[in-house]
Motif scaffolding. Structure first.
Motif, PDB file in Angstrom:
ATOM      1  N   ALA A  32       6.169 100.410  53.338  1.00  0.00           N
ATOM      2  CA  ALA A  32       6.538  98.946  53.529  1.00  0.00           C
ATOM      3  C   ALA A  32       5.603  98.191  54.168  1.00  0.00           C
ATOM      4  O   ALA A  32       4.962  98.526  55.114  1.00  0.00           O
ATOM      5  CB  ALA A  32       7.918  98.775  54.124  1.00  0.00           C
ATOM      6  N   THR A  33       5.525  96.995  54.017  1.00  0.00           N
ATOM      7  CA  THR A  33       4.466  95.924  54.782  1.00  0.00           C
ATOM      8  C   THR A  33       5.291  94.943  55.303  1.00  0.00           C
ATOM      9  O   THR A  33       6.152  94.285  54.886  1.00  0.00           O
ATOM     10  CB  THR A  33       3.569  95.237  53.568  1.00  0.00           C
ATOM     11  OG1 THR A  33       2.762  96.246  52.917  1.00  0.00           O
ATOM     12  CG2 THR A  33       2.754  94.348  54.549  1.00  0.00           C
ATOM     13  N   ASP A  34       4.949  94.903  56.903  1.00  0.00           N
ATOM     14  CA  ASP A  34       5.721  93.765  57.640  1.00  0.00           C
ATOM     15  C   ASP A  34       5.453  92.566  57.115  1.00  0.00           C
ATOM     16  O   ASP A  34       4.428  92.264  56.491  1.00  0.00           O
ATOM     17  CB  ASP A  34       5.176  93.989  59.145  1.00  0.00           C
ATOM     18  CG  ASP A  34       5.877  95.274  59.705  1.00  0.00           C
ATOM     19  OD1 ASP A  34       6.498  95.688  59.266  1.00  0.00           O
ATOM     20  OD2 ASP A  34       4.858  95.508  60.764  1.00  0.00           O
ATOM     21  N   ARG A  35       6.575  91.610  57.162  1.00  0.00           N
ATOM     22  CA  ARG A  35       6.152  90.107  56.561  1.00  0.00           C
ATOM     23  C   ARG A  35       4.784  89.637  57.258  1.00  0.00           C
ATOM     24  O   ARG A  35       4.838  89.488  58.246  1.00  0.00           O
ATOM     25  CB  ARG A  35       7.453  89.173  57.197  1.00  0.00           C
ATOM     26  CG  ARG A  35       7.155  87.960  56.630  1.00  0.00           C
ATOM     27  CD  ARG A  35       8.618  87.311  56.201  1.00  0.00           C
ATOM     28  NE  ARG A  35       9.383  87.693  55.422  1.00  0.00           N
ATOM     29  CZ  ARG A  35       9.221  87.654  54.038  1.00  0.00           C
ATOM     30  NH1 ARG A  35       8.321  87.020  53.633  1.00  0.00           N
ATOM     31  NH2 ARG A  35       9.985  88.260  53.092  1.00  0.00           N
ATOM     32  N   TYR A  36       4.052  89.220  56.187  1.00  0.00           N
ATOM     33  CA  TYR A  36       2.678  88.789  56.237  1.00  0.00           C
ATOM     34  C   TYR A  36       2.535  87.169  55.983  1.00  0.00           C
ATOM     35  O   TYR A  36       3.031  86.704  54.760  1.00  0.00           O
ATOM     36  CB  TYR A  36       1.600  89.588  55.731  1.00  0.00           C
ATOM     37  CG  TYR A  36       0.353  88.893  55.549  1.00  0.00           C
ATOM     38  CD1 TYR A  36      -0.803  89.445  56.844  1.00  0.00           C
ATOM     39  CD2 TYR A  36      -0.137  88.123  54.728  1.00  0.00           C
ATOM     40  CE1 TYR A  36      -1.861  88.961  56.832  1.00  0.00           C
ATOM     41  CE2 TYR A  36      -1.510  87.714  55.044  1.00  0.00           C
ATOM     42  CZ  TYR A  36      -2.214  87.983  55.673  1.00  0.00           C
ATOM     43  OH  TYR A  36      -3.554  87.725  56.015  1.00  0.00           O
ATOM     44  N   ARG A  37       2.126  86.465  56.903  1.00  0.00           N
ATOM     45  CA  ARG A  37       2.075  84.960  56.772  1.00  0.00           C
ATOM     46  C   ARG A  37       0.668  84.648  56.345  1.00  0.00           C
ATOM     47  O   ARG A  37      -0.377  85.110  57.110  1.00  0.00           O
ATOM     48  CB  ARG A  37       2.390  83.967  58.013  1.00  0.00           C
ATOM     49  CG  ARG A  37       3.884  84.491  58.407  1.00  0.00           C
ATOM     50  CD  ARG A  37       4.412  83.438  59.477  1.00  0.00           C
ATOM     51  NE  ARG A  37       5.639  84.051  59.912  1.00  0.00           N
ATOM     52  CZ  ARG A  37       6.783  83.830  59.051  1.00  0.00           C
ATOM     53  NH1 ARG A  37       6.685  82.874  58.038  1.00  0.00           N
ATOM     54  NH2 ARG A  37       7.890  84.102  59.406  1.00  0.00           N
ATOM     55  N   TYR A  38       0.285  83.899  55.114  1.00  0.00           N
ATOM     56  CA  TYR A  38      -0.854  83.560  54.703  1.00  0.00           C
ATOM     57  C   TYR A  38      -1.205  82.381  55.355  1.00  0.00           C
ATOM     58  O   TYR A  38      -0.461  81.689  56.037  1.00  0.00           O
ATOM     59  CB  TYR A  38      -0.988  83.382  53.042  1.00  0.00           C
ATOM     60  CG  TYR A  38      -0.530  84.412  52.235  1.00  0.00           C
ATOM     61  CD1 TYR A  38      -1.172  85.705  52.204  1.00  0.00           C
ATOM     62  CD2 TYR A  38       0.928  84.433  51.840  1.00  0.00           C
ATOM     63  CE1 TYR A  38      -0.841  86.606  51.243  1.00  0.00           C
ATOM     64  CE2 TYR A  38       1.446  85.468  51.240  1.00  0.00           C
ATOM     65  CZ  TYR A  38       0.464  86.495  51.021  1.00  0.00           C
ATOM     66  OH  TYR A  38       1.179  87.541  49.873  1.00  0.00           O
ATOM     67  N   LYS A  39      -2.673  82.131  55.401  1.00  0.00           N
ATOM     68  CA  LYS A  39      -3.075  80.905  55.981  1.00  0.00           C
ATOM     69  C   LYS A  39      -2.434  79.623  55.259  1.00  0.00           C
ATOM     70  O   LYS A  39      -2.140  79.629  53.996  1.00  0.00           O
ATOM     71  CB  LYS A  39      -4.373  80.722  55.644  1.00  0.00           C
ATOM     72  CG  LYS A  39      -5.359  79.470  56.021  1.00  0.00           C
ATOM     73  CD  LYS A  39      -6.846  79.533  55.966  1.00  0.00           C
ATOM     74  CE  LYS A  39      -7.316  78.285  56.559  1.00  0.00           C
ATOM     75  NZ  LYS A  39      -8.799  78.346  56.030  1.00  0.00           N
ATOM     76  N   LYS A  70      -5.473  81.090  50.152  1.00  0.00           N
ATOM     77  CA  LYS A  70      -4.623  81.391  51.341  1.00  0.00           C
ATOM     78  C   LYS A  70      -5.080  82.151  52.253  1.00  0.00           C
ATOM     79  O   LYS A  70      -4.369  82.835  52.932  1.00  0.00           O
ATOM     80  CB  LYS A  70      -3.362  81.699  50.808  1.00  0.00           C
ATOM     81  CG  LYS A  70      -3.183  82.687  49.624  1.00  0.00           C
ATOM     82  CD  LYS A  70      -1.752  82.811  49.321  1.00  0.00           C
ATOM     83  CE  LYS A  70      -1.590  83.837  48.265  1.00  0.00           C
ATOM     84  NZ  LYS A  70      -0.175  83.771  47.549  1.00  0.00           N
ATOM     85  N   GLY A  71      -6.478  82.368  52.515  1.00  0.00           N
ATOM     86  CA  GLY A  71      -7.052  83.439  53.366  1.00  0.00           C
ATOM     87  C   GLY A  71      -6.962  84.581  52.831  1.00  0.00           C
ATOM     88  O   GLY A  71      -6.936  84.812  51.649  1.00  0.00           O
ATOM     89  N   LYS A  72      -7.189  85.745  53.862  1.00  0.00           N
ATOM     90  CA  LYS A  72      -6.902  87.076  53.225  1.00  0.00           C
ATOM     91  C   LYS A  72      -5.411  87.363  52.811  1.00  0.00           C
ATOM     92  O   LYS A  72      -4.570  86.840  53.450  1.00  0.00           O
ATOM     93  CB  LYS A  72      -7.208  88.012  54.392  1.00  0.00           C
ATOM     94  CG  LYS A  72      -8.633  87.684  54.877  1.00  0.00           C
ATOM     95  CD  LYS A  72      -9.691  88.276  53.886  1.00  0.00           C
ATOM     96  CE  LYS A  72     -11.229  88.148  54.330  1.00  0.00           C
ATOM     97  NZ  LYS A  72     -12.117  88.582  53.273  1.00  0.00           N
ATOM     98  N   GLY A 100      -7.675  91.677  51.565  1.00  0.00           N
ATOM     99  CA  GLY A 100      -8.504  91.275  50.525  1.00  0.00           C
ATOM    100  C   GLY A 100      -8.384  89.689  50.267  1.00  0.00           C
ATOM    101  O   GLY A 100      -8.090  89.195  51.015  1.00  0.00           O
ATOM    102  N   PRO A 101      -9.595  89.472  49.673  1.00  0.00           N
ATOM    103  CA  PRO A 101      -9.806  87.871  49.270  1.00  0.00           C
ATOM    104  C   PRO A 101      -8.704  87.355  48.528  1.00  0.00           C
ATOM    105  O   PRO A 101      -8.249  88.202  47.669  1.00  0.00           O
ATOM    106  CB  PRO A 101     -11.124  87.737  48.686  1.00  0.00           C
ATOM    107  CG  PRO A 101     -11.300  88.964  48.187  1.00  0.00           C
ATOM    108  CD  PRO A 101     -10.679  90.296  48.959  1.00  0.00           C
ATOM    109  N   THR A 102      -8.269  86.111  48.456  1.00  0.00           N
ATOM    110  CA  THR A 102      -7.552  85.274  47.748  1.00  0.00           C
ATOM    111  C   THR A 102      -8.547  84.240  46.874  1.00  0.00           C
ATOM    112  O   THR A 102      -9.424  83.902  47.424  1.00  0.00           O
ATOM    113  CB  THR A 102      -6.508  84.901  48.303  1.00  0.00           C
ATOM    114  OG1 THR A 102      -6.842  83.735  49.181  1.00  0.00           O
ATOM    115  CG2 THR A 102      -5.464  85.745  49.011  1.00  0.00           C
TER     116      THR A 102
END
Length: 281
Positions: A173-180, A211-213, A218-220
């Motif tokens: 599981a990945t914690d909630r991640y906020r993009y740029k 939207k940043g990493k 990784g790149p977007t």
């Protein structure tokens, strides 16, 4: 939690405005295609999509709500080793305030009949083997409403997006991640025309900045999503009121889906023809 509270507030505002609606259109639709794509999946995916949509206008603006329920075939499995397809629900809400109607001023210029401010949200939940998306996104920005038959709205929106995926392969599981925070130039349209039969050209187009990493570092990439359809109003042939029953063909081009770079990620670009049917009430 803050995102959920904001989304709930906007939905309550939509419900309140609906009670004072001057006009509304609610529809159920079905579409089907065999060339859907998903990032990191090289297979063509068949999907059945059921949609509920509602749009309404009131004294100072309009509301739009839509929810897709997407059912994939086994090429987009619901779990590791499963032969059943993934299911996804994707909801969109937009509220547009017409600044001219609020202020009483005439803000028309050139081909533009009005200027507004749009805000809303996207929410999704998907059960699939690899990513299990849980997208949450708030949007806001200015809108130009063009003077055309039907409607054509063009908006420049700021997107505040996050996700909290779960990888079924690694059980991680990945914690909630906020993009740029990033920008989207978006257009939505519905333009009637005739070719001896009553037709309409409908759809939307999104150009979404990077939207940043991503949540894995990784790149977007810039995302382009164009979904358009030509619909035939067969209501008269069925003895129903205008625009009650529609059938047509639809095509979606989605490059760098969800920001995944198509030059390095298989399945990140979709070219999907579909058939579509709608019932309006």
């Amino acid at each position: 939690m803050k995102t959920f509270r904001s989304a709930a507030f906007l939905l309550l505002a939509a419900c309140g405005a609906a009670h004072a609606a001057d006009w509304s259109d609610t529809s159920l639709s079905y579409r089907y295609g065999t060339k859907f794509a998903e990032p990191y999946n090289e297979a063509d995916i068949t999907k059945h999509v059921v949609n509920f949509s509602h749009v309404s206008g009131y004294k100072y603006g309009k509301n739009f709500f839509s929810i897709d329920y997407l059912i994939s075939d086994e090429n987009d499995p619901s779990a590791v080793g499963s032969r059943s397809g993934a299911h996804e629900a994707y909801a969109v809400y937009r509220h547009t305030l017409d600044l001219g109607k609020i202020s009483g001023a005439n803000l028309a210029f050139g081909p533009v009949r009005g200027v507004g401010v749009t805000a809303g949200f996207d929410i999704n939940s998907k059960t699939d083997a690899g990513y299990n998306s849980k997208k949450r996104m708030l949007v806001a920005g200015p809108t130009l409403m063009f003077d055309v038959p039907g409607f054509l709205d063009v908006s420049l929106l700021a997107l505040h997006e996050s996700n909290a995926p779960y990888n079924g392969f690694t059980q991680t599981a990945t914690d909630r991640y906020r993009y740029k925070t990033h920008a989207m130039l978006t257009a939505a349209w519905g333009i009637p025309f005739s070719a001896g039969i009553p037709l309409s050209f409908e759809g939307f187009a999104n150009y979404i900045g990077t939207k940043g990493k991503n949540e894995f570092g990784g790149p977007t990439a810039v995302e382009i999503n164009v979904d358009m359809q030509v619909m035939y109003d067969l209501s008269a042939a069925l003895g129903a009121a205008k625009n009650t029953f529609k059938v047509g063909v639809e095509y979606q081009y989605w490059k760098n889906k969800f920001g995944n770079p198509s030059d390095t990620v298989p399945g990140a670009t979709a070219r999907t023809p579909m058939v579509r049917a709608e019932y309006h009430f």
